[in-house]
Design an enzyme around this catalytic site. Structure first.
Site, mmCIF file in Angstrom:
data_model
loop_
_atom_site.group_PDB
_atom_site.id
_atom_site.type_symbol
_atom_site.label_atom_id
_atom_site.label_comp_id
_atom_site.label_asym_id
_atom_site.label_seq_id
_atom_site.Cartn_x
_atom_site.Cartn_y
_atom_site.Cartn_z
ATOM 1 N N CYS A 93 9.398 -33.185 -63.375
ATOM 2 C CA CYS A 93 9.546 -34.141 -64.536
ATOM 3 C C CYS A 93 8.416 -34.688 -65.166
ATOM 4 O O CYS A 93 7.295 -34.458 -65.141
ATOM 5 C CB CYS A 93 10.777 -34.487 -64.807
ATOM 6 S SG CYS A 93 11.095 -34.749 -66.593
ATOM 7 N N HIS A 143 14.781 -30.068 -62.997
ATOM 8 C CA HIS A 143 15.124 -31.136 -62.129
ATOM 9 C C HIS A 143 15.785 -30.106 -61.130
ATOM 10 O O HIS A 143 17.139 -30.152 -61.048
ATOM 11 C CB HIS A 143 16.021 -32.150 -62.695
ATOM 12 C CG HIS A 143 15.159 -33.111 -63.317
ATOM 13 N ND1 HIS A 143 14.485 -34.127 -62.708
ATOM 14 C CD2 HIS A 143 15.013 -33.172 -64.622
ATOM 15 C CE1 HIS A 143 14.082 -35.078 -63.717
ATOM 16 N NE2 HIS A 143 14.232 -34.464 -64.814
ATOM 17 N N GLU A 159 16.343 -31.253 -58.104
ATOM 18 C CA GLU A 159 17.163 -32.224 -57.202
ATOM 19 C C GLU A 159 18.422 -32.641 -57.718
ATOM 20 O O GLU A 159 19.222 -33.164 -57.213
ATOM 21 C CB GLU A 159 16.316 -33.585 -56.988
ATOM 22 C CG GLU A 159 16.046 -34.427 -58.099
ATOM 23 C CD GLU A 159 15.388 -33.905 -59.371
ATOM 24 O OE1 GLU A 159 14.941 -32.932 -59.420
ATOM 25 O OE2 GLU A 159 15.322 -34.956 -60.127
#
Lengths: 984, 268
Positions: free
Chosen positions: B95, B229, B231
């Site tokens: 990002c 994202h 994660e």
């Protein structure tokens, strides 16, 4: 200004590349159409930077594409105007920039970028502006009307070129916003040996918001011979306050800071029951006492009421805290600035809890006028759609840029919020139970001799009088100095630094600088050690020349006040410097019994702690309840299709309609913990109930966060309103599977002024509404064993505009924070598959008073809103909730949704949206089936309703007859269109 | 050897906590490294085997997302960053971290690691920030070590400026050819593989990125950046529709990316 210093202009816009639109311009075009009905063919946006510095031509060239413009997608002009470069000259061009002294975050970032490239340019100044170029403007719209939609004259300046100007290349041009130097005024003293009228005049003229009784209490303090003797010794004029002292008292004693109405002695008369009784503090009686009683039964209430937020134990390793604040008045004057300041402000309440907690989730609840309001808006107020857009944009920036997810919220619409919008910003925080040095993190440990640091932003003339201003009604004369714009990045840097300092054991005490500025933060902490001294001469300033009292009470944002042991100061300052955060020693904690302020060598204030915090006289107020009367609800006789259409219309009501377009632009997943999100369902567009987060990555224990708000029931009875708010918050939490043995609440009251006066002739009734709401809170919270651990009130939500008074409906926001034992068992609201059985859990009564349906029918021209409002029986409900919770644990529940605005019908429709399904429902009294679930729910009210069905139809029948038939796709369109914000 | 990961922080980066967590869950050791600790010499990148630039709002996205932080790295840490990449150590930017890598010229990058910007991430066509879940598909022929063996994952996007563009159309063909356009938005209702060059409708492509590009790697495949994202999908209970699915609960779909890099280092 040095001789070679001059202002250069850099302008940047989107490059003309196929497949690369000017999306900023497109956004403006779409906003004009959606919010103002103005048609424009195309808009281009140019970003402008005015840089006052000593940079050379060669350096300016470097800056153009290394700092200001992106070489791949943007074009730039240096010291010339991009407006000259368009193939066809625009019809209208408008340039907008901030007024001098208003926070310009973008300019601050530029300055940082400038010194990255040219470190010697530390003295440079930057200002930013935007230029909007329009083509194909609808004929009847004047350039000044266009400009009015784009800027807020309270904080911004605009320069406009009309068609004629544009054709000649006479472009709009704003000069560099020069901040005039402040003129330092020596501390003054104020003679209080004057008539009562003059005392009041002093209060009003100084925007002190102190009443006569309070002014007289101050007067009598300065008559005390012991006080006079002490003052002489301190080198202060003995018989009268300094301006700084009077300001400091006004801040500390303001309604905003000291909650005088909730602390008042109230004589409450009830015309229906003939009760005539005295209530000595609503807060102590109905909020604090129930919590203290619950505290005897549970071991997880760690810190209640006295800190910046309430703290509960979540498990052996972590404690959690929650706080919500309102930022109503500033949001009325500048929706963006008011809201962003609100959200980053409440984040600081969490950071200032105990020895510092980490904010991990935000909640945003707004109350606005209807976005489609077509009546006249009183002068001095914005149209609700503009307030909505600005507030939304402010909390979006504040939350997203801080890296704190917005996990839950609500938006409520009612015409009476046109006068003052309500902007509730809440934050949940987490901290380790104990620090490495063995201290419990929820306990502050200051000692005399600890050094007082101010950390974060500098002090400026912005934000003077916020606390006292919010304790007054809104008028045309409301000061722009009360408006500020939050700076999330300065705050984020500070937050990173503070949490590192906490973990290294460097913090003894911490609190935020919010309302009342240093006077409140240092004053409050001085209460812990029994005194403090402060040197205003040490406080870093945004602009020189601020007077002593201004430095003391300025509410400039992004500041924390921290107490550090003398031995730790060096480490603390080194950490601040690493994070590029300003931390300045400004004083010392003492046990002298007084808050002592100097400005360099000059004594400025000497206020005994007990007088500052306990000297404010208690208010005596009168309350009188007699129930209001309304025309009754008229429910229409309709066939099944008519009833289907009625549901379609109900789904389009702003209070019911999908808020997806707005909520989607909040980051609701940063920190990677969001289990039950604002959206669920196969298309990710059905509304969730409570939020569930699992804040320790990889862990499965969760937190549940929910909100309840039902202001319109106040039209009939504020007791029902408050009870419904608490119940709604809990119902939402139950729907996701909350652990009912670990739930805590937060009460936020937003009331119209409830003190009877010539301006408020119905004060007794409004106060009786407050009494009734408090009693409901007490009754329901005790029954649910749901302690309030913190709260807030805002008691002057009235606007007086053009002689017209608009008061908000009495509003209680109840926020809930609870435990979730295993997030893998959390339940979402969307129906899961056709054939699933649908049950309604709990009793249904004819309680349509002040319902969304009643308001809709009234707005459509039939009947009123009168009738019974939901009567909450908390003991009965709690049994239902426990039964449902245990069914969920056994895995018997595949979806659960709360029935609120629009009742069962809307709830069913929303559950269907999430499954792309229909439903086939029978509301005939009681069928029986589906043994396992029913066994699990034995002993509580639970009715089988029907099945989730394939296809587009929703049908409801009763005693063999269809009573409602509708198309889900029509319902979905209706539900989704009302609040679509325009564009993609 | 347990690989050490430098997870950069400071100035508005805000996803460092979960970025550290996913590397730890993948068997690495992750340190929160404030950029200034590298600038002042307290820490050195060369002591780490992986570098991650997490998401966030460095410098508030003013002057374009990632630009000011990109400048801090490009001017303040030039030698350390180039050295790290030239040593063949994996780098990921997520990002805002991806925006930083693109603005400082590390992505799509070049063999010389010249730090010259050749692409950008423009404002989404919607004109605003959005948080929504998307489906990514990976180029099986890409040299990217982070995405090796992956077909599709579901992850959230959370950005306002994620439209991948360049002003030199010949470059994008070259990047496609060399497998650098590694992650693309796809419509999950289409069968794998379905990545296409025609821009998919909003919101399947949330930002209307050219060729539906969501993430790119450098010519070596060691430096990787993406707008979504991964994660944020570290555990099954974080998926957008997990309550509708029959789950064996455990690590989420995003984890494979981090496990890949950790294994790459351990096998080297």
């Amino acid at each position: 200004m040095s001789s070679d210093e001059h202002v250069r202009i850099f302008e940047v816009t989107t490059k003309d590349l196929e497949g690369l639109p000017d999306s900023r311009g497109e956004n403006v075009r779409s906003m004009l159409k959606t919010d103002h009905g103005i048609k424009v063919d195309s808009v281009r946006v140019i970003m402008g930077y005015q840089v006052r510095s000593t940079i050379s031509d060669a350096q300016a060239e470097t800056l153009t594409y290394d700092l200001f413009a992106d070489p791949v997608i943007e074009v730039a002009a240096t010291d010339s105007r991009i407006l000259d470069d368009f193939y066809e000259a625009p019809e209208v061009a408008i340039q907008i920039g901030f007024k001098p002294g208003v926070t310009d975050n973008s300019a601050q970032a530029c300055l940082d970028g400038l010194t990255t490239l040219f470190p010697e340019q530390k003295e440079a100044r930057v200002a930013t502006y935007m230029t909007y170029a329009f083509w194909g403007v609808q004929g009847t719209v004047s350039p000044s009307e266009l400009a009015a939609t784009l800027y807020n004259p309270m904080i911004e300046r605009a320069s406009v070129a009309d068609r004629n100007g544009c054709s000649k290349g006479h472009w709009p041009e704003l000069g560099f916003p020069e901040v005039l130097p402040n003129i330092f005024k020596e501390p003054m003293t104020i003679d209080l040996e004057v008539s009562d009228d003059d005392l009041l005049e002093i209060s009003e003229r100084g925007l002190l918001a102190l009443n006569l009784q309070e002014m007289k209490a101050i007067q009598s303090h300065y008559r005390d011979p012991a006080v006079r003797a002490e003052r002489t010794e301190q080198g202060l004029q003995s018989d009268r306050p300094t301006d700084a002292e009077l300001e400091c008292l006004a801040q500390t004693w303001s309604e905003h800071c000291s909650h005088k109405i909730f602390a008042a002695k109230i004589r409450h008369v009830d015309k229906t029951t003939h009760e005539d009784s005295i209530i000595n503090s609503l807060f102590k009686t109905h909020i604090m006492q129930p919590t203290l009683d619950i505290q005897k039964e549970v071991d997880w209430l760690l810190s209640i009421f006295h800190d910046n937020s309430g703290v509960i134990s979540w498990n052996d390793e972590w404690s959690v805290c929650i706080k919500a604040e309102t930022h109503n008045s500033p949001s009325a004057l500048d929706p963006f600035g008011g809201a962003i300041t609100g959200i980053v402000g409440v984040n600081r309440d969490i950071l200032g809890t105990g020895l510092g907690a980490r904010p991990i989730a935000n909640t945003d609840v707004f109350c606005f006028g209807p976005p489609d309001y077509s009546g006249t808006i009183p002068p001095g107020l914005f149209h609700p759609s503009r307030v909505f857009r600005g507030v939304h944009s402010g909390v979006r920036s504040g939350g997203n840029e801080s890296g704190i997810p917005t996990v839950n919220g609500a938006i409520v619409f009612d015409e009476r919020y046109i006068g003052k919008p309500l902007v509730f910003c809440g934050t949940v925080g987490i901290m380790p139970r104990t620090l490495a040095d063995g201290r419990e993190s929820h306990v502050k440990t200051p000692k005399p001799g600890d050094i007082v640091y101010m950390v974060g932003g500098r002090v400026g003339s912005d934000g003077i009088h916020g606390a006292t201003f919010s304790s007054l009604e809104l008028t045309e004369e409301s000061p722009s100095s009360a408006v500020q714009i939050g700076d999330p990045i300065t705050q984020k840097k500070m937050l990173d630094m503070i949490l590192e300092a906490r973990d290294e054991g460097l913090i003894q005490v911490i609190t935020d600088n919010g309302a009342g500025g240093l006077s409140s933060s240092v004053g409050e902490m001085a209460e812990l050690t029994g005194g403090a001294k402060l040197d205003l001469g040490q406080v870093p300033l945004k602009q020189a020349g601020l007077s002593s009292w201004e430095i003391l009470v300025s509410e400039s944002q992004e500041r924390m006040t921290v107490g550090v042991r003398p031995d730790d100061c060096e480490k603390f300052e080194a950490l601040a410097s690493l994070h590029e955060v300003e931390a300045t020693a400004v004083g010392e904690f003492t046990d002298s019994g007084a808050f002592v302020v100097h400005h360099g060598q000059t004594p400025v204030a000497h206020l005994p702690i007990h007088f500052l915090f306990d000297g404010c006289p208690q208010l005596n107020l009168d309350s009188e309840w007699s129930p209001p009367t309304h025309l009754p609800v008229e429910t229409p006789e309709l066939d099944e299709e008519g009833m289907g259409k009625l549901l379609v219309r109900l789904l389009a009501r702003p209070n019911v309609a999908s808020k997806e377009w707005w909520v989607r632009s909040y980051d609701h997943e940063v920190i990677a913990q969001s289990v039950i999100k604002p959206f669920c369902g196969t298309n990710h567009d059905a509304p969730g109930d409570a939020a569930v987060i699992a804040p320790i990555q990889g862990g499965t224990q969760g937190l549940v966060i929910s909100n309840g708000i039902a202001p319109r029931y106040s039209d009939i009875d504020s007791y029902a309103m408050a009870a419904a708010s608490v119940d709604e918050a809990l119902r939402n939490a139950v729907c996701v599977g909350v652990d009912l043995d670990l739930i805590a609440g937060l009460d936020n009251f937003c009331w119209p002024d409830p003190i009877e006066s010539s301006k408020t002739p119905d004060g007794r009734y409004k106060l009786a509404q407050l009494v009734r709401a408090n009693r409901a809170l007490d009754d329901v919270c005790r029954a649910y064993r749901l302690p309030c651990i913190s709260g807030k009130d805002s008691m002057k939500n009235d606007a007086m505009m053009g002689g017209e008074k608009i008061s908000v409906p009495p509003t209680l926001l109840f926020s809930l924070l609870g435990n979730h034992e295993d997030v893998r068992k959390a339940v979402s609201s969307d129906f899961k598959k056709p054939g699933d059985a649908i049950f309604i859990v709990g009793e249904t009564h004819q309680e349509l008073g002040a319902s969304e349906l009643a308001f809709m029918l009234r707005d459509e021209g039939s009947g009123g809103i009168g009738g019974d409002v939901p009567d909450i029986e908390p003991e009965r409900n709690m049994k239902v909730y426990r039964a449902l919770a245990s069914s969920m644990k056994s895995g018997l529940v595949s979806s659960a949704h709360d029935c609120s605005d629009g009742g069962l019908a809307v709830a069913l429709a929303e559950c269907c949206f999430g499954a792309d399904s229909g439903a086939s429902i029978d509301i005939s009294p009681l069928q029986s089936d589906k043994e396992a679930f029913e066994e699990s729910m034995e002993g509580v009210c639970c009715h089988y309703l029907g099945l989730v069905s394939k296809g587009d139809a929703i049908s409801v029948s009763r005693d063999g007859e269809k009573v409602l038939l509708g198309s889900m796709s029509e319902m979905r369109d209706s539900w989704k269109n009302t609040l679509h914000g325009g564009g993609l | 050897m347990t690989p050490k990961v430098a997870v950069l922080s400071g100035f508005g980066i805000n996803c460092e906590t979960e970025t550290m967590a996913v590397f730890e869950m993948s068997g690495a050791r992750a340190d929160r490294v404030h950029v200034n600790r590298l600038v002042n010499g307290e820490l050195n990148l060369s002591d780490y085997q992986i570098m991650a630039i997490p998401g966030g709002f460095s410098f508030g996205d003013h002057l374009g997302s990632g630009r000011l932080m990109g400048n801090r790295l490009r001017f303040g840490l030039r030698d350390q960053v180039r050295g790290f990449v030239r040593d063949g150590k994996p780098v990921i930017g997520i990002c805002n971290g991806f925006q930083i890598l693109v603005k400082m010229g590390l992505l799509p990058g070049d063999e010389e690691v010249s730090l010259t910007q050749t692409a950008s991430l423009a404002l989404n066509d919607s004109g605003h920030y959005e948080n929504r879940w998307v489906t990514l598909e990976f180029d099986p022929k890409s040299p990217c070590i982070w995405t090796a063996g992956l077909e599709r994952i579901r992850v959230p996007v959370r950005h306002g400026e994620g439209k991948f563009v360049t002003d030199d159309p010949t470059l994008i063909d070259r990047w496609a050819e060399s497998g650098q356009l590694v992650a693309r938005y796809v419509d999950p209702t289409n069968e794998y593989p379905s990545a296409s060059d025609n821009i998919l409708p909003y919101p399947v492509s949330p930002n209307q990125s050219w060729r539906n590009v969501a993430g790119v790697c450098d010519p070596t495949g060691l430096v990787f950046g993406l707008m979504p994202h991964p994660e944020a999908n570290h555990s099954t209970w974080l998926g957008a529709t997990w309550t509708r699915e029959q789950n064996e609960h455990g690590q989420g779909e995003g984890m494979a990316i981090f496990r890949n890099a950790v294994s790459h280092v351990m096998e080297a």
